[in-house]
Design a protein around this motif. Sequence first.
Motif, PDB file in Angstrom:
ATOM      1  N   VAL A  38      -2.021  24.347  -2.827  1.00 43.09           N
ATOM      2  CA  VAL A  38      -2.434  24.046  -1.456  1.00 43.09           C
ATOM      3  C   VAL A  38      -3.467  25.077  -1.016  1.00 43.09           C
ATOM      4  O   VAL A  38      -3.237  26.284  -1.159  1.00 43.09           O
ATOM      5  N   GLY A  39      -4.593  24.620  -0.531  1.00 46.26           N
ATOM      6  CA  GLY A  39      -5.652  25.545  -0.127  1.00 46.26           C
ATOM      7  C   GLY A  39      -6.723  25.717  -1.194  1.00 46.26           C
ATOM      8  O   GLY A  39      -7.758  26.309  -0.921  1.00 46.26           O
ATOM      9  N   CYS A  40      -6.492  25.209  -2.417  1.00 47.19           N
ATOM     10  CA  CYS A  40      -7.529  25.308  -3.456  1.00 47.19           C
ATOM     11  C   CYS A  40      -8.757  24.489  -3.077  1.00 47.19           C
ATOM     12  O   CYS A  40      -9.889  24.889  -3.339  1.00 47.19           O
TER      13      CYS A  40
ATOM     14  N   SER B 102      -5.650  19.820   7.253  1.00 49.89           N
ATOM     15  CA  SER B 102      -4.543  20.379   6.466  1.00 49.89           C
ATOM     16  C   SER B 102      -3.750  19.278   5.781  1.00 49.89           C
ATOM     17  O   SER B 102      -3.464  18.240   6.372  1.00 49.89           O
ATOM     18  N   PRO B 103      -3.368  19.513   4.510  1.00 57.31           N
ATOM     19  CA  PRO B 103      -2.548  18.516   3.799  1.00 57.31           C
ATOM     20  C   PRO B 103      -1.100  18.500   4.266  1.00 57.31           C
ATOM     21  O   PRO B 103      -0.319  17.645   3.839  1.00 57.31           O
ATOM     22  N   VAL B 104      -0.717  19.454   5.122  1.00 52.19           N
ATOM     23  CA  VAL B 104       0.648  19.444   5.663  1.00 52.19           C
ATOM     24  C   VAL B 104       0.677  18.468   6.835  1.00 52.19           C
ATOM     25  O   VAL B 104      -0.035  18.659   7.827  1.00 52.19           O
ATOM     26  N   VAL B 105       1.447  17.403   6.704  1.00 51.80           N
ATOM     27  CA  VAL B 105       1.510  16.383   7.757  1.00 51.80           C
ATOM     28  C   VAL B 105       2.971  16.066   8.078  1.00 51.80           C
ATOM     29  O   VAL B 105       3.871  16.442   7.322  1.00 51.80           O
ATOM     30  N   THR B 106       3.183  15.377   9.179  1.00 50.40           N
ATOM     31  CA  THR B 106       4.550  14.938   9.485  1.00 50.40           C
ATOM     32  C   THR B 106       4.806  13.623   8.741  1.00 50.40           C
ATOM     33  O   THR B 106       3.861  12.920   8.352  1.00 50.40           O
ATOM     34  N   THR B 107       6.083  13.316   8.564  1.00 48.52           N
ATOM     35  CA  THR B 107       6.415  12.019   7.937  1.00 48.52           C
ATOM     36  C   THR B 107       5.965  10.896   8.863  1.00 48.52           C
ATOM     37  O   THR B 107       5.678   9.796   8.408  1.00 48.52           O
TER      38      THR B 107
ATOM     39  N   LEU C  35       3.792  17.279   2.238  1.00 52.55           N
ATOM     40  CA  LEU C  35       2.401  17.328   1.801  1.00 52.55           C
ATOM     41  C   LEU C  35       1.941  15.871   1.748  1.00 52.55           C
ATOM     42  O   LEU C  35       2.636  15.035   1.153  1.00 52.55           O
ATOM     43  N   ARG C  36       0.800  15.559   2.379  1.00 53.99           N
ATOM     44  CA  ARG C  36       0.393  14.154   2.486  1.00 53.99           C
ATOM     45  C   ARG C  36       0.326  13.499   1.103  1.00 53.99           C
ATOM     46  O   ARG C  36      -0.111  14.134   0.133  1.00 53.99           O
ATOM     47  N   ALA C  37       0.775  12.240   1.054  1.00 55.80           N
ATOM     48  CA  ALA C  37       0.737  11.489  -0.202  1.00 55.80           C
ATOM     49  C   ALA C  37      -0.523  10.640  -0.295  1.00 55.80           C
ATOM     50  O   ALA C  37      -0.836  10.085  -1.339  1.00 55.80           O
ATOM     51  N   HIS C  38      -1.251  10.527   0.811  1.00 57.63           N
ATOM     52  CA  HIS C  38      -2.540   9.830   0.827  1.00 57.63           C
ATOM     53  C   HIS C  38      -3.321  10.258   2.072  1.00 57.63           C
ATOM     54  O   HIS C  38      -2.733  10.712   3.057  1.00 57.63           O
ATOM     55  N   THR C  39      -4.641  10.093   1.999  1.00 58.24           N
ATOM     56  CA  THR C  39      -5.467  10.493   3.142  1.00 58.24           C
ATOM     57  C   THR C  39      -5.306   9.507   4.309  1.00 58.24           C
ATOM     58  O   THR C  39      -5.708   9.832   5.436  1.00 58.24           O
TER      59      THR C  39
ATOM     60  N   THR D 111      14.809  31.039   3.739  1.00 60.70           N
ATOM     61  CA  THR D 111      15.270  29.842   4.437  1.00 60.70           C
ATOM     62  C   THR D 111      14.097  29.041   4.987  1.00 60.70           C
ATOM     63  O   THR D 111      14.284  28.015   5.612  1.00 60.70           O
ATOM     64  N   THR D 112      12.885  29.535   4.749  1.00 63.86           N
ATOM     65  CA  THR D 112      11.708  28.780   5.180  1.00 63.86           C
ATOM     66  C   THR D 112      10.750  28.588   4.005  1.00 63.86           C
ATOM     67  O   THR D 112      10.814  29.301   3.015  1.00 63.86           O
ATOM     68  N   VAL D 113       9.868  27.588   4.141  1.00 61.54           N
ATOM     69  CA  VAL D 113       8.781  27.397   3.182  1.00 61.54           C
ATOM     70  C   VAL D 113       7.513  27.843   3.889  1.00 61.54           C
ATOM     71  O   VAL D 113       7.260  27.413   5.010  1.00 61.54           O
ATOM     72  N   LYS D 114       6.720  28.696   3.214  1.00 59.97           N
ATOM     73  CA  LYS D 114       5.487  29.166   3.848  1.00 59.97           C
ATOM     74  C   LYS D 114       4.297  28.462   3.207  1.00 59.97           C
ATOM     75  O   LYS D 114       4.131  28.483   1.995  1.00 59.97           O
ATOM     76  N   VAL D 115       3.489  27.840   4.066  1.00 62.19           N
ATOM     77  CA  VAL D 115       2.284  27.165   3.594  1.00 62.19           C
ATOM     78  C   VAL D 115       1.148  27.501   4.529  1.00 62.19           C
ATOM     79  O   VAL D 115       1.251  27.260   5.732  1.00 62.19           O
ATOM     80  N   MET D 116       0.085  28.041   3.986  1.00 65.11           N
ATOM     81  CA  MET D 116      -1.128  28.364   4.731  1.00 65.11           C
ATOM     82  C   MET D 116      -0.828  29.092   6.044  1.00 65.11           C
ATOM     83  O   MET D 116      -1.320  28.706   7.111  1.00 65.11           O
ATOM     84  N   GLY D 117       0.041  30.097   5.950  1.00 66.39           N
ATOM     85  CA  GLY D 117       0.303  30.936   7.106  1.00 66.39           C
ATOM     86  C   GLY D 117       1.350  30.415   8.077  1.00 66.39           C
ATOM     87  O   GLY D 117       1.670  31.081   9.049  1.00 66.39           O
ATOM     88  N   TYR D 118       1.879  29.228   7.831  1.00 67.98           N
ATOM     89  CA  TYR D 118       2.936  28.700   8.702  1.00 67.98           C
ATOM     90  C   TYR D 118       4.260  28.651   7.942  1.00 67.98           C
ATOM     91  O   TYR D 118       4.271  28.488   6.718  1.00 67.98           O
ATOM     92  N   SER D 119       5.376  28.770   8.687  1.00 65.44           N
ATOM     93  CA  SER D 119       6.704  28.684   8.085  1.00 65.44           C
ATOM     94  C   SER D 119       7.394  27.405   8.514  1.00 65.44           C
ATOM     95  O   SER D 119       7.349  27.056   9.694  1.00 65.44           O
ATOM     96  N   TYR D 120       7.997  26.730   7.554  1.00 66.15           N
ATOM     97  CA  TYR D 120       8.722  25.496   7.857  1.00 66.15           C
ATOM     98  C   TYR D 120      10.168  25.692   7.416  1.00 66.15           C
ATOM     99  O   TYR D 120      10.403  26.103   6.268  1.00 66.15           O
ATOM    100  N   PRO D 121      11.155  25.420   8.307  1.00 67.55           N
ATOM    101  CA  PRO D 121      12.551  25.612   7.907  1.00 67.55           C
ATOM    102  C   PRO D 121      12.949  24.653   6.781  1.00 67.55           C
ATOM    103  O   PRO D 121      12.584  23.480   6.805  1.00 67.55           O
TER     104      PRO D 121
END
Length: 448
Positions: free
Chosen positions: A38-40, A81-86, A116-120, A13-23
């Motif tokens: 992610v992380g490469c 981190s490439p994980v960002v909020t909308t 995942l960010r769509a641009h920097t 029920t969660t997505v795990k990315v770089m050690g964090y879980s997102y519902p």
Amino acid sequence: DVPSSQPLVGQDTTVKVMGYSYPRDDFTNVTSKILAKVGCNLHNQAHHPLWLVKERIKAHFYRAYIMRSGNPLFSVHDNLSPVVTTEQNFDSLLIPPDHPSRKRGDNYYLNRSTMLRAHTSAHQRELVCSGLDAFLLAGDVYRRDEIDASHYPVFHQMEGVRLFSNHELFAKVSSGEDLSLFESGGHRTPQKQETHTLEAVKLVEFDLKQTLDRMVRHLFGEELEIRWVECYFPFTHPSFEMEVRFQEDWLEVLGCGVMEQELVHSAGASNKIGWAFGLGLERLAMVLYGIPDIRLFWSQDDRFLKQFCLPSINDPVTFQPLSKYPPLINDISFWLPAEGYTENDFYDLVRSIGGDLVEKVTLVDQFTHPKCRCLIRRGLQGTDKINADPVVMKERLARRKSRTQKHSHCYRITYRHMERTLTQEEVRVLHASIEHTAEQELGVKGRY
Ligand code: FA5
Ligand code: MG
């Protein structure tokens, strides 16, 4: 809205990315193939061609822009981190809530509020907020897109931002102390924003274009042909794209412009004016080294990577293309479900299963079942024809058409291995798995 369709990491029920879980929620559409990237951080891998381009740009900015203290003007950030909020990816950049760039079909969402960010550019505001006036920012970015030699769902961008105070901008202008950055009661025109003075904008625009011009000349030498094209971004005005001459054509390498003052203001720097740019590292590397296919950046093949192992980042690279192994081409046709199908769902599914063995996927044919049309015609010749009011008939026909017409798509998948010849059997198994999974997850019905 499109149904959640991706083969995901288990039934979690969660997505795990770089050690964090997102519902997870109804917006989750990131695939495990994408999460594996992610992380490469190819841009941080020593001697990787993307690292090499990044290092050369860094070196140029460090050398060409030095403060009175002797320190470089631009700080460099390449580990965000490439994980960002909308909020970061869109709202902070004044992208309106209904803007098409937010589409679920074009982005990788972890859930409704995280992606995942769509641009920097997603980091512009936080870095200005932290007090920086001049910075470069490199990172991996993610977009759901078509598949071919120049499009890959993960690529790398470098962002640049520079802010000027009144004094910094007008210092070199005679009687510059009489000039201002801002005016009240002004209007937005194609040249400038309402709150900016024309003289401030023209100086910022000149500095921006000169900075980028010097940077590409540093990379490519004086002979490179470039041109500026006016364009639109919600977070800059005026906005421009730089195109460079590549293989007898113009290739877009970056977008840029004068930062929207509302953004600068919300980041706590309202007394300054600034420019920003965002460039594609793959695009520059492809032109610089003559790399023909964007998938090569993900190659682990020594014959590729070794070519960029140079003693100095400024040594010339004479890239030898790897020999190409033959492609295998296979078509797939299916009936679409009545609603909720987008082409990017299929492209993602193909990538999830075929990975880098898929060179290209193209929609080669769209088809509407002729039998359905016959049914409609027959229906109309019956009782409906009597006393037929042409307007009513037309409406009825349209209604029935939308109920009964079946649409199908045919895609052509080109399979190719970068490092060896694929066997028919390997491709048959892959292709069958794509057919099977598409039926299960996208609600399509195979026409085999
Ligand atoms: C942007 O992403 C803006 N954030 C750029 C920007 C920054 C504008 C700051 C103004 C101020 P765009 O989507 O055009 O814009 O992408 C910027 C660059 O990234 C392109 O010029 C291109 O070099 C590269 N790029 C875009 N899409 C791809 C892709 N699918 N594959 C490889 N490179 C790409
Ligand atoms: Mg663009």
